[in-house]
Design a protein around this motif. Structure first.
Motif, PDB file in Angstrom:
ATOM      1  N   THR A  98       0.830  -1.190   0.172  1.00 42.47           N
ATOM      2  CA  THR A  98      -0.023   0.067   0.152  1.00 42.47           C
ATOM      3  C   THR A  98       0.763   1.417   0.101  1.00 42.47           C
ATOM      4  N   ASN A  99       2.166   1.136   0.004  1.00 44.12           N
ATOM      5  CA  ASN A  99       3.063   2.328  -0.086  1.00 44.12           C
ATOM      6  C   ASN A  99       3.100   2.999  -1.483  1.00 44.12           C
ATOM      7  N   GLU A 100       2.684   4.174  -1.569  1.00 41.07           N
ATOM      8  CA  GLU A 100       2.604   4.891  -2.821  1.00 41.07           C
ATOM      9  C   GLU A 100       3.588   4.815  -3.687  1.00 41.07           C
ATOM     10  N   SER A 103       3.334   2.012  -6.123  1.00 41.24           N
ATOM     11  CA  SER A 103       2.033   1.815  -6.727  1.00 41.24           C
ATOM     12  C   SER A 103       2.570   1.343  -8.198  1.00 41.24           C
TER      13      SER A 103
END
Length: 179
Positions: A98-100, A103
């Motif tokens: 979930t770390n941008e 992405s």
């Protein structure tokens, strides 16, 4: 470059041995748990894959995000035989994906230690780790059953990762070996 998280140094050593023709690796029975970071390189299909084998201990997980911006794929190796730590691994996995910064980065989930009879099957590992498709987001992902110790699934893992990096080149262009 890509990160090998909750990874096994044995997987990295086996990868280097199977892909790098003249590599003479560390004896697999001499490998201990990663404390900190191991770095490895594999040259294949015109790419140099730089592995960051990051220690999975809780206190080391705070360092993982320092490597995300330079990662072109993530290989997440799960110890399928360690059911006591599986929930901790799932929590770390969810935080990582979930770390941008990661992405859209391709993700390979390796269900390792499938040579141990008590290990959870690839199907069960996938049920646990991919139960939240929305967390995985819009990224290419794949899972493989493996035994880093005997080499099963390792070459398939690297081949998939290379192909995924090349397919994702529009979003994160890989560096060629000769650059």
């Amino acid at each position: 470059m890509f990160s090998l998280l909750y990874g096994k140094t044995t997987f990295l050593e086996q990868s280097k041995t199977q892909i790098n023709q003249h590599y003479r690796g560390v004896p697999l029975n001499k490998i201990t748990a990663t404390v900190g970071l191991n770095i490895g390189h594999i040259h294949t299909n015109g790419l140099t894959l730089n592995f960051w084998d990051l220690g999975g201990q809780t206190e080391l997980q705070t360092l993982w995000d320092k490597y995300y911006s330079e990662s072109h794929a993530v290989i997440y190796v799960v110890d399928s035989s360690d059911t006591e730590r599986l929930e901790d691994s799932k929590v770390a996995f969810d935080k990582m994906i979930t770390n941008e910064t990661l992405s859209g980065v391709p993700l390979l989930l390796v269900a390792n230690k499938q040579d141990i009879p008590e290990s959870l099957s690839l199907h069960r590992i996938k049920d646990i780790f991919f139960m939240s498709d929305e967390l995985i987001g819009r990224r290419e992902y794949y899972s493989v059953s493996a035994s880093a110790l005997n080499g099963n699934g390792v070459k398939e893992s690297i081949e998939w990762t290379v192909a995924a990096i090349q397919r994702n080149a529009v979003n994160r262009p890989p560096l060629n070996s000769d650059e």
